[in-house]
Design an enzyme around this catalytic site. Sequence first.
Site, mmCIF file in Angstrom:
data_model
loop_
_atom_site.group_PDB
_atom_site.id
_atom_site.type_symbol
_atom_site.label_atom_id
_atom_site.label_comp_id
_atom_site.label_asym_id
_atom_site.label_seq_id
_atom_site.Cartn_x
_atom_site.Cartn_y
_atom_site.Cartn_z
ATOM 1 N N ASN A 1 -37.767 5.661 47.529
ATOM 2 C CA ASN A 1 -38.873 5.829 48.483
ATOM 3 C C ASN A 1 -39.746 7.039 48.150
ATOM 4 O OD1 ASN A 1 -40.396 5.335 50.752
ATOM 5 N ND2 ASN A 1 -38.840 6.034 52.226
ATOM 6 N N HIS B 1 -31.473 0.849 64.965
ATOM 7 C CA HIS B 1 -32.142 2.107 65.306
ATOM 8 C C HIS B 1 -32.882 2.005 66.636
ATOM 9 C CE1 HIS B 1 -32.697 3.908 61.019
ATOM 10 N NE2 HIS B 1 -31.547 3.295 61.124
ATOM 11 N N ARG C 1 -28.006 3.552 66.868
ATOM 12 C CA ARG C 1 -28.401 4.922 66.559
ATOM 13 C C ARG C 1 -29.475 5.364 67.548
ATOM 14 N NH1 ARG C 1 -31.521 7.396 61.227
ATOM 15 N NH2 ARG C 1 -33.400 7.004 62.438
ATOM 16 N N TYR D 1 -39.771 12.451 62.848
ATOM 17 C CA TYR D 1 -39.337 11.380 61.952
ATOM 18 C C TYR D 1 -38.116 10.661 62.532
ATOM 19 C CZ TYR D 1 -37.824 9.007 57.717
ATOM 20 O OH TYR D 1 -37.458 8.052 56.804
ATOM 21 N N ASP E 1 -28.739 10.832 63.807
ATOM 22 C CA ASP E 1 -29.088 11.364 62.487
ATOM 23 C C ASP E 1 -29.772 12.722 62.647
ATOM 24 O OD1 ASP E 1 -29.882 11.801 59.899
ATOM 25 O OD2 ASP E 1 -30.857 9.853 59.632
ATOM 26 N N HIS F 1 -30.754 14.499 60.102
ATOM 27 C CA HIS F 1 -31.699 14.567 58.980
ATOM 28 C C HIS F 1 -31.735 15.916 58.255
ATOM 29 C CE1 HIS F 1 -34.496 12.156 56.762
ATOM 30 N NE2 HIS F 1 -34.130 11.167 57.556
ATOM 31 N N GLU G 1 -24.852 12.258 61.738
ATOM 32 C CA GLU G 1 -25.205 12.086 60.321
ATOM 33 C C GLU G 1 -26.025 13.265 59.802
ATOM 34 O OE1 GLU G 1 -27.637 8.607 59.792
ATOM 35 O OE2 GLU G 1 -28.325 9.270 57.826
ATOM 36 N N GLU H 1 -26.823 9.894 52.172
ATOM 37 C CA GLU H 1 -27.894 8.968 51.768
ATOM 38 C C GLU H 1 -28.712 9.504 50.600
ATOM 39 O OE1 GLU H 1 -29.958 8.716 55.596
ATOM 40 O OE2 GLU H 1 -31.669 9.707 54.679
ATOM 41 N N ARG I 1 -22.270 7.842 53.305
ATOM 42 C CA ARG I 1 -23.549 7.239 53.683
ATOM 43 C C ARG I 1 -24.362 6.692 52.509
ATOM 44 N NH1 ARG I 1 -26.112 5.068 56.785
ATOM 45 N NH2 ARG I 1 -27.964 6.299 57.139
ATOM 46 N N HIS J 1 -26.088 3.350 53.645
ATOM 47 C CA HIS J 1 -27.503 3.500 53.987
ATOM 48 C C HIS J 1 -28.182 2.125 53.938
ATOM 49 C CE1 HIS J 1 -31.408 5.903 52.962
ATOM 50 N NE2 HIS J 1 -31.189 5.887 54.254
ATOM 51 N N ASP K 1 -36.369 0.888 53.449
ATOM 52 C CA ASP K 1 -36.801 1.200 52.081
ATOM 53 C C ASP K 1 -35.742 0.815 51.040
ATOM 54 O OD1 ASP K 1 -36.172 3.861 53.688
ATOM 55 O OD2 ASP K 1 -35.512 4.255 51.643
ATOM 56 N N GLU L 1 -25.621 0.289 58.235
ATOM 57 C CA GLU L 1 -26.946 0.472 58.855
ATOM 58 C C GLU L 1 -27.802 -0.768 58.587
ATOM 59 O OE1 GLU L 1 -29.207 3.657 57.094
ATOM 60 O OE2 GLU L 1 -30.501 3.840 58.847
ATOM 61 N N TRP M 1 -35.280 18.707 56.061
ATOM 62 C CA TRP M 1 -35.288 17.535 56.961
ATOM 63 C C TRP M 1 -34.575 16.386 56.280
ATOM 64 C CZ3 TRP M 1 -37.870 12.732 56.753
ATOM 65 C CH2 TRP M 1 -38.532 12.511 55.527
HETATM 66 C C1 GCO Z 1 -31.589 6.704 57.680
HETATM 67 C C2 GCO Z 1 -32.536 7.574 56.991
HETATM 68 C C3 GCO Z 1 -33.824 7.009 56.521
HETATM 69 C C4 GCO Z 1 -34.294 7.813 55.342
HETATM 70 C C5 GCO Z 1 -35.170 7.026 54.445
HETATM 71 C C6 GCO Z 1 -35.549 7.820 53.223
HETATM 72 O O1 GCO Z 1 -30.591 7.228 58.116
HETATM 73 O O2 GCO Z 1 -31.843 5.512 57.721
HETATM 74 O O3 GCO Z 1 -32.461 8.905 57.274
HETATM 75 O O4 GCO Z 1 -34.770 6.925 57.497
HETATM 76 O O5 GCO Z 1 -34.966 8.957 55.752
HETATM 77 O O6 GCO Z 1 -34.507 5.873 54.109
HETATM 78 O O7 GCO Z 1 -36.156 7.014 52.298
HETATM 79 MG MG MG Z 2 -30.320 9.222 57.629
#
Ligand code: GCO
Ligand code: MG
Length: 410
Positions: free
Chosen positions: A38, A123, A148, A160, A217, A219, A243, A269, A290, A319, A323, A346, A410
């Site tokens: 991504n 989500h 989530r 985000y 999450d 992040h 997470e 991830e 993850r 993950h 994306d 997920e 982040w």
């Molecule tokens: C999740 C993630 C995504 C990522 C994204 C990055 O837990 O699904 O944090 O939102 O940020 O896939 O490319």
């Molecule tokens: Mg994540």
Amino acid sequence: MSTIERAEVFVTSPGRNFVTLKITTSDGVTGLGDATLNGRELSVVAYLNEHIIPMLIGRDPQNIEDTWQYLYRGAYWRRGPVTMAAIAAVDVALWDIKGKITGQPVYQLLGGASRTGALAYGHASGSDIPSLFTSIQNHLDQGFKAIRIQTAVPGLGQVYGVASDQAPGQRYDYEPAKRSAVPVEEEWDTTAYLNHLPSVFAAVREKFGYELPLLHDGHHRMTPNQAAILGKSLEPYKLFWLEDCTPGENQEALRRVRSQTTTPLAIGEVFNTVFDYQTLITEQLIDYVRSAVTHTGGISALKKIMDFAAIYQIKSGFHGPTDISPVGMAAALHLDIAIHNFGIQEYMKHSADTLEVFETSYTFENGLLHPGTNPGLGVEYNEELAASFEYTPAYLPVNRLKLDGTIHDW
Ligand code: GCO
Ligand code: MG
């Protein structure tokens, strides 16, 4: 002997960007791999076209492990997201081919089914508590059995992971992050977040009860001490996992968090090899891995990470955002079904355009995903339609502190 005759890289953008590798054997068998990174998509395209594809031609498509080692050890420059996404695409495409040659879905080649389906989490998010409740209810109505939770933080703008508020039944996606030549910038305040989040989980538990598995999450935004504070303050709400509480590079950071809280931890991830997990797994600092098949060198490599994790009672939570292409998602599902130490998967449904370009055979029923029983991965790529969706650069956002504009994790 059948050989690899051709390998092609396709870029398409049916709502968001995807990079797909297609390998064709001299017998005309084809296999697909996901190479989507991504916001850095074209670097993997170049890696595949310039450095990997010329080496693949003429190789035996059946020797997956040998090809993996050839690409990983042979390059000298090991690891890294670009390298490992490129290797993953080859690995997954070769598993797809082996499945088609043997007439078996990939999970059968990985040891067969250990379960009837993979528990998925969706989500839910909201700008406030009522809109979060609507989003949770929408997910429950779609059959999700784990959710989530992300919310806006009072005083901050767009955060985000929080989608614009969701109408009933409507699918949403908070990505691609506002397509533009440069990333959009979001603001952040960790103190406001730490003060707000426990009240959100309190409200959700009060409304939806304690049976529903809830995830969150972070992040990578916290220091170890802030993460310990958050983990402790969320303990009463019995999370399935917290997470990415700290930045992923420093495995030792999770010692501090782990020693302070019983809230289960998930990370990985952005990881791309087993070495990113070495301390985390051997010291049992996490509960869930993850990684994505797409970013960790493929099915072969992630299976090994999971076998290593199994010795320490650590489970998978792969993950699966939008994306990861449907090819990458299918690959994850075959692994989910096969391994013993599966935890959760997920799942954010792809857009209708994406699912027209990638014709999938996986199913989501009663909260569980299943990869289907077609030989190989069970995904077809519509090249003609894909070509009509032109690549447009799109970036993940950048995070700055609200107070003074400092760039933040982040
Ligand atoms: C999740 C993630 C995504 C990522 C994204 C990055 O837990 O699904 O944090 O939102 O940020 O896939 O490319
Ligand atoms: Mg994540």
